[in-house]
Scaffold this motif. Structure first.
Motif, PDB file in Angstrom:
ATOM      1  N   LEU A 259      71.586  84.895  55.654  1.00 13.92           N
ATOM      2  CA  LEU A 259      72.068  86.164  55.101  1.00 13.92           C
ATOM      3  C   LEU A 259      71.716  86.266  53.618  1.00 13.92           C
ATOM      4  O   LEU A 259      71.254  87.309  53.137  1.00 13.92           O
ATOM      5  N   TYR A 260      71.940  85.176  52.872  1.00 13.56           N
ATOM      6  CA  TYR A 260      71.594  85.153  51.442  1.00 13.56           C
ATOM      7  C   TYR A 260      70.105  85.405  51.240  1.00 13.56           C
ATOM      8  O   TYR A 260      69.700  86.189  50.370  1.00 13.56           O
ATOM      9  N   MET A 261      69.271  84.746  52.034  1.00 14.32           N
ATOM     10  CA  MET A 261      67.822  84.898  51.875  1.00 14.32           C
ATOM     11  C   MET A 261      67.392  86.327  52.174  1.00 14.32           C
ATOM     12  O   MET A 261      66.578  86.902  51.444  1.00 14.32           O
ATOM     13  N   HIS A 262      67.898  86.922  53.236  1.00 16.96           N
ATOM     14  CA  HIS A 262      67.563  88.315  53.538  1.00 16.96           C
ATOM     15  C   HIS A 262      68.017  89.252  52.418  1.00 16.96           C
ATOM     16  O   HIS A 262      67.289  90.179  52.035  1.00 16.96           O
ATOM     17  N   LYS A 263      69.194  89.005  51.902  1.00 16.25           N
ATOM     18  CA  LYS A 263      69.770  89.882  50.879  1.00 16.25           C
ATOM     19  C   LYS A 263      68.983  89.830  49.577  1.00 16.25           C
ATOM     20  O   LYS A 263      68.757  90.866  48.940  1.00 16.25           O
ATOM     21  N   HIS A 264      68.549  88.641  49.171  1.00 10.51           N
ATOM     22  CA  HIS A 264      67.956  88.480  47.836  1.00 10.51           C
ATOM     23  C   HIS A 264      66.446  88.275  47.845  1.00 10.51           C
ATOM     24  O   HIS A 264      65.802  88.460  46.811  1.00 10.51           O
ATOM     25  N   HIS A 265      65.866  87.900  48.983  1.00  9.71           N
ATOM     26  CA  HIS A 265      64.438  87.568  48.994  1.00  9.71           C
ATOM     27  C   HIS A 265      63.643  88.236  50.109  1.00  9.71           C
ATOM     28  O   HIS A 265      62.409  88.203  50.070  1.00  9.71           O
ATOM     29  N   GLY A 266      64.290  88.793  51.126  1.00 12.61           N
ATOM     30  CA  GLY A 266      63.571  89.483  52.177  1.00 12.61           C
ATOM     31  C   GLY A 266      63.334  88.653  53.415  1.00 12.61           C
ATOM     32  O   GLY A 266      63.544  87.435  53.447  1.00 12.61           O
ATOM     33  N   ALA A 267      62.848  89.323  54.477  1.00 13.44           N
ATOM     34  CA  ALA A 267      62.724  88.703  55.795  1.00 13.44           C
ATOM     35  C   ALA A 267      61.690  87.592  55.845  1.00 13.44           C
ATOM     36  O   ALA A 267      61.911  86.559  56.489  1.00 13.44           O
ATOM     37  N   LEU A 268      60.526  87.764  55.187  1.00 10.83           N
ATOM     38  CA  LEU A 268      59.484  86.730  55.239  1.00 10.83           C
ATOM     39  C   LEU A 268      59.947  85.444  54.566  1.00 10.83           C
ATOM     40  O   LEU A 268      59.725  84.343  55.085  1.00 10.83           O
ATOM     41  N   ALA A 269      60.592  85.578  53.404  1.00 15.61           N
ATOM     42  CA  ALA A 269      61.109  84.394  52.720  1.00 15.61           C
ATOM     43  C   ALA A 269      62.195  83.726  53.557  1.00 15.61           C
ATOM     44  O   ALA A 269      62.264  82.494  53.631  1.00 15.61           O
ATOM     45  N   ALA A 270      63.040  84.528  54.203  1.00 14.84           N
ATOM     46  CA  ALA A 270      64.085  83.967  55.055  1.00 14.84           C
ATOM     47  C   ALA A 270      63.491  83.168  56.201  1.00 14.84           C
ATOM     48  O   ALA A 270      63.974  82.079  56.541  1.00 14.84           O
ATOM     49  N   LEU A 271      62.417  83.687  56.808  1.00 15.39           N
ATOM     50  CA  LEU A 271      61.753  82.966  57.894  1.00 15.39           C
ATOM     51  C   LEU A 271      61.157  81.652  57.400  1.00 15.39           C
ATOM     52  O   LEU A 271      61.277  80.616  58.070  1.00 15.39           O
ATOM     53  N   ALA A 272      60.536  81.678  56.236  1.00 11.54           N
ATOM     54  CA  ALA A 272      59.949  80.455  55.678  1.00 11.54           C
ATOM     55  C   ALA A 272      61.031  79.399  55.438  1.00 11.54           C
ATOM     56  O   ALA A 272      60.831  78.207  55.729  1.00 11.54           O
TER      57      ALA A 272
END
Length: 327
Positions: A259-272
Motif C-alpha cells: 500500500l505504501y509503495m503504491h501510494k508514494h511510488h506507483g504500481a511498477l515500483a510496488a511490483l519491483a
C-alpha cells in the motif's frame, strides 16, 4: 532545554489553566500487564517541572485492561473503545485529543528508561523543523534493536535482496542525535503542530508502515525526523515464531508495505519491491531448511505474502475493519 515551570500568580487571581507541554499517548490491546508496567515507567521517568497529561486508548481489550486503568485513578484519561481499530487510527485519535505541544506515542509494551523523555524534548526543542524524535529501543533481554530506517523504495528493497539492510538501510546508529527518514512509533515523540498539518496518521494503514507513511508526508512539507540515542526505551518483543499465531501479522506487514509503495511510488515500483522482497525471503527460507532452529515456514510465509499481499487473512480482516485494502 528551556525551563517548563508554570508562573506563580498572586492568590485570589483566577488564571485559565495552561495546556501541558507533554501528552503521553499510550495505545493498548490486550496487554494489561505490559500497560501497567508502561504507566509505572512514565511515573518513574517523567522529568520534574514538565507539565503533562496521560492518555490511554484501550483498543477493545478483553483482559480487563480498561478496568485496571480505572483502578489506578489519578490523572490518567482513558479512552475505551468498543470496536477494535488500527494503530494509525488510534494514534491519530490520541493526538487529536491531546493538548500538549508534544505527544509521546507509546505502545503498551514500551517502557521508558530514565532520561528518555527529557532527551526527546531537548532534541525537538533544539530543532524547530523536527516533527518527530525516536528513542533507541532495546528488546526484553536488553539488546539494542533498530528504531529508524531509510524510506522504503526499490533501492532499499534491492539492498535487502543483497542482505545489506543492516548496514545501508538502518539509520538508528551512532552516539549522536541525527536526522533519519522515519522511525518506529513504539516510543516516538511528535510535535503536535506538525502532525495536525498533515492530517495525522492515515487509517488505511491498520498496523505497520503507518509511521513510515506519516514521516514521508511530513518530509514532503518540510519537516524531518530525529534519532536520539540519549533517549532509551525497552520495547518488549511479543511476536511469536508460531506461524498459526503470526500469519495475520505477516499478511498485514506485506499488505501495508505494498500500500505504501503504491501510494508514494506507483504500481511498477510496488511490483519491483514485491519481487525483490520475495527473493530475499525465499533465500532465507532455503537456508533455514538446512540449518537448525531456523523458522523456515515463517520465511516461506513472508516470501508468499510479499508476492501476493492481498491473499490470506490479516489483522485488519480479523478485526472487521471497514477500510479496504488498496485504499
Amino acid at each position: 532545554m528551556r525551563p517548563r515551570f508554570r508562573p506563580v500568580v498572586p492568590a485570589g487571581i483566577i488564571v485559565t489553566p495552561l495546556p501541558p507541554t507533554l501528552s503521553y499517548c499510550v495505545v493498548n490491546t490486550n496487554g494489561r500487564a505490559y500497560l501497567l508496567a508502561c504507566l509505572a515507567a512514565i511515573e518513574r521517568t517523567h522529568p520534574a517541572g514538565v507539565e503533562r497529561e496521560i492518555l490511554v486508548l484501550d483498543n477493545d481489550s478483553e483482559d480487563g485492561s480498561a478496568e485496571a486503568v480505572r483502578g489506578l485513578g489519578g490523572e490518567i484519561r482513558l479512552i475505551a473503545l468498543e470496536r477494535r481499530t488500527g494503530k494509525a487510527e488510534n494514534d491519530s485519535t490520541l493526538m487529536r485529543e491531546a493538548q500538549g505541544q508534544y505527544c509521546l506515542l507509546l505502545n503498551e509494551d514500551s517502557e521508558l528508561r530514565p532520561g528518555a523523555t527529557e532527551a526527546l524534548l531537548a532534541a525537538l526543542d533544539a530543532e524547530p523543523k523536527a516533527a518527530a524524535a525516536t528513542a533507541q529501543l532495546f528488546d526484553s533481554s536488553g539488546n539494542p534493536v533498530p528504531s529508524a530506517w531509510r524510506f522504503p523504495g526499490v533501492g532499499t528493497a534491492a539492498i535487502g535482496a543483497l542482505f545489506l539492510h543492516r548496514w545501508l538501510t538502518v539509520q538508528s546508529k551512532g552516539a549522536e542525535t541525527r536526522r533519519v527518514d522515519w522511525a518506529q512509533s513504539s516510543a516516538l515523540m511528535v510535535r503536535r503542530e506538525a502532525a495536525a498539518e498533515v492530517g495525522y496518521m492515515d487509517p488505511a494503514f491498520f498496523v505497520y508502515y503507518d509511521e513510515c507513511d506519516f514521516a514521508k508526508r511530513l518530509a514532503e512539507v518540510g519537516w524531518h525526523s530525529l534519532y536520539v540515542p540519549g533517549a532509551e526505551a525497552v520495547h518488549h518483543d511479543q511476536l511469536s515464531t508460531d506461524l498459526a499465531k503470526g500469519l495475520p501479522r505477516i499478511v498485514e506487514f506485506h499488505r501495508n508495505r505494498d500500500l505504501y509503495m503504491h501510494k508514494h511510488h506507483g504500481a511498477l515500483a510496488a511490483l519491483a519491491v514485491r519481487l525483490l522482497t520475495a527473493w530475499s525471503y525465499g533465500l532465507r527460507a532455503l537456508v533455514a531448511t538446512v540449518l537448525p532452529n531456523r523458522p523456515a515456514k515463517v520465511f516461506w510465509a513472508h516470501a508468499r505474502q510479499a508476492l501476493f499481499p492481498g491473499r490470506s487473512e490479516s489483522i485488519r480482516d480479523r478485526a472487521g475493519s471497514v477500510v479496504p485494502f488498496g485504499r
